[in-house]
Design a protein around this motif. Structure first.
Motif, PDB file in Angstrom:
ATOM      1  N   HIS A   1      -4.934  -5.429   6.770  1.00 34.21           N
ATOM      2  CA  HIS A   1      -4.122  -4.275   6.374  1.00 34.21           C
ATOM      3  C   HIS A   1      -3.231  -3.876   7.538  1.00 34.21           C
ATOM      4  O   HIS A   1      -3.709  -3.672   8.653  1.00 34.21           O
TER       5      HIS A   1
ATOM      6  N   ASP B   1       0.880  -1.173   0.000  1.00 33.80           N
ATOM      7  CA  ASP B   1       0.000   0.000   0.000  1.00 33.80           C
ATOM      8  C   ASP B   1       0.912   1.217   0.000  1.00 33.80           C
ATOM      9  O   ASP B   1       1.049   1.918   0.995  1.00 33.80           O
TER      10      ASP B   1
ATOM     11  N   SER C   1      -0.316  -1.002  13.370  1.00 27.97           N
ATOM     12  CA  SER C   1      -1.700  -1.445  13.298  1.00 27.97           C
ATOM     13  C   SER C   1      -1.785  -2.627  12.343  1.00 27.97           C
ATOM     14  O   SER C   1      -1.086  -2.661  11.327  1.00 27.97           O
TER      15      SER C   1
ATOM     16  N   ASP D   1       3.338   3.205   2.985  1.00 24.24           N
ATOM     17  CA  ASP D   1       2.719   3.390   4.298  1.00 24.24           C
ATOM     18  C   ASP D   1       2.094   2.144   4.905  1.00 24.24           C
ATOM     19  O   ASP D   1       1.780   2.119   6.085  1.00 24.24           O
ATOM     20  N   GLY D   2       1.860   1.110   4.096  1.00 22.34           N
ATOM     21  CA  GLY D   2       1.184  -0.063   4.628  1.00 22.34           C
ATOM     22  C   GLY D   2       1.289  -1.266   3.710  1.00 22.34           C
ATOM     23  O   GLY D   2       1.938  -1.224   2.659  1.00 22.34           O
TER      24      GLY D   2
ATOM     25  N   THR E   1      -0.426  -1.093   8.941  1.00 24.78           N
ATOM     26  CA  THR E   1       0.068   0.276   8.773  1.00 24.78           C
ATOM     27  C   THR E   1       1.425   0.371   9.464  1.00 24.78           C
ATOM     28  O   THR E   1       1.590  -0.100  10.596  1.00 24.78           O
TER      29      THR E   1
END
Length: 138
Positions: free
Chosen positions: A66, A50, A109, A53-54, A68
């Motif tokens: 997902h 992503d 996260s 960032d992720g 982070t």
């Protein structure tokens, strides 16, 4: 013997009717902190960056998650493989890190997620953002 078979059938009939009424599987809540137990090639099906960032990770059960990162993970977009540093735990969760080459990308996260957006969805979102910026400047 016949009475036993009939009474057993009468007992099971309401149970099968109740099962037919209930939905096959309930929807799982998205955005909930989660984990994947024993993360390895057998439990992780695929992953997708992503940006910096992720990361999206799909488990073998086809559920998406997902993660982070605490900071940027610069090489993830170009990586062919990743490693997982869970510091001796048997879980991939928000306390783990993703290893990309020599880079260690700490997660802050790790939540349940919908699948990553398709290329068409990304393009539509970028076009909408561009149109919104153009409308604001006018």
């Amino acid at each position: 013997m016949t009475k036993l078979a009939l009474s057993l059938a009468a007992f099971l009939l309401p149970l099968s009717a109740a099962a037919a009424i209930e939905p096959a599987q309930t929807e799982r809540a998205l955005g909930v902190e989660s984990s994947i137990s024993f993360p390895n090639d057998a439990t992780i099906k695929t992953w997708q960056a992503d940006g910096e960032d992720g990361i999206w990770i799909q488990a073998r059960g086809r559920d998406w998650y997902h993660g982070t990162f605490a900071g940027r993970c610069r090489d993830l977009d170009f990586a062919h493989g990743i490693g997982i540093d869970n510091r001796g735990s048997s879980q991939l969760d928000r306390f783990a890190a993703i290893l990309v080459g020599r880079e260690r990308c700490q997660l802050i996260s790790f939540v349940t997620s919908a699948p990553p957006p398709t290329k068409a969805e990304k393009k539509a979102a970028a076009d909408a953002a561009k149109a919104a910026r153009a409308a604001e400047s006018n």
